[in-house]
Scaffold this active site. Sequence first.
Site, PDB file in Angstrom:
ATOM      1  CG  ASP A 158       0.060   0.472  -3.411  1.00  0.00           C
ATOM      2  OD1 ASP A 158      -0.076   1.620  -2.936  1.00  0.00           O
ATOM      3  OD2 ASP A 158      -0.874  -0.337  -3.500  1.00  0.00           O
ATOM      4  CG  ASP A 167      -3.619   0.015   2.048  1.00  0.00           C
ATOM      5  OD1 ASP A 167      -3.121  -0.493   3.068  1.00  0.00           O
ATOM      6  OD2 ASP A 167      -4.106   1.157   2.031  1.00  0.00           O
ATOM      7  CB  THR A 170       0.852   4.347   0.518  1.00  0.00           C
ATOM      8  OG1 THR A 170      -0.493   3.973   0.809  1.00  0.00           O
ATOM      9  CG2 THR A 170       1.420   5.160   1.668  1.00  0.00           C
ATOM     10  CG  ASN A 171      -2.722   7.344  -4.058  1.00  0.00           C
ATOM     11  OD1 ASN A 171      -1.765   8.109  -4.122  1.00  0.00           O
ATOM     12  ND2 ASN A 171      -3.351   6.919  -5.142  1.00  0.00           N
ATOM     13  CD  GLN A 172      -2.701   5.439   3.472  1.00  0.00           C
ATOM     14  OE1 GLN A 172      -3.567   5.361   4.339  1.00  0.00           O
ATOM     15  NE2 GLN A 172      -2.279   4.382   2.797  1.00  0.00           N
ATOM     16  NE  ARG A 186      -6.486  10.242  -5.415  1.00  0.00           N
ATOM     17  CZ  ARG A 186      -6.633   9.207  -4.598  1.00  0.00           C
ATOM     18  NH1 ARG A 186      -5.863   9.096  -3.547  1.00  0.00           N
ATOM     19  NH2 ARG A 186      -7.551   8.289  -4.817  1.00  0.00           N
ATOM     20  CE  LYS A 240      -6.666  -0.130  -5.523  1.00  0.00           C
ATOM     21  NZ  LYS A 240      -5.972  -0.922  -4.520  1.00  0.00           N
TER      22      LYS A 240
END
Length: 188
Positions: free
Chosen positions: A23, A25, A65-67, A122, A149
């Site tokens: 991941d 962030d 990465t989810n953005q 996502r 997470k």
Amino acid sequence: MAAAARVGQEGHMAPHRPALFLDRDGVINLDKGYVSRVEDFEFIEGAAEAIARFNQRGWYVFVVTNQSGIARNYYTEDDMHALHAWMEARLAEAGARIDRIYHCPFHEEGENPRYRKDSFDRKPKPGMLLRAMADFPVKRESSFLIGDKEADLEAARAAGVAGFLFTGGNLADFAEWTLAGFEDGHRG
């Protein structure tokens, strides 16, 4: 293009290799909430070292990465690509290479209609990991993800990859500890 990634210099199929999925962030950089500018980007201690060590082992290294900040109109995809180019240049200076960055700009509650939708990419859905494994000859059973997470770990499980929760500290130390346990059969 995907087939080209699999064929070696002599035209032979590249052997399957394990992959480290990271991941962004909270794993590669401090999660300060919707990080989109160089001045807000701060590497996690040991991030470059962790990536370089897995490069040296012959592993693929992918960022997934989810953005959703793009869907929320906090920043653009171009902003994100510029930040990723800067991040990859800093990693290269430290001898670390990311094979590919996969991102999901979509969110079903986004402000930007172009990105306002549900997406299989996502996390906690596994789309980004599955795309990486389709694009590269990944040895799934030997691969794992490090995320910060539960959604990261759910995506890993859904993709058939072990997942490990990083809660802070030195990423290189955590990745080495994780790899040692993983190789001993303690799957995430």
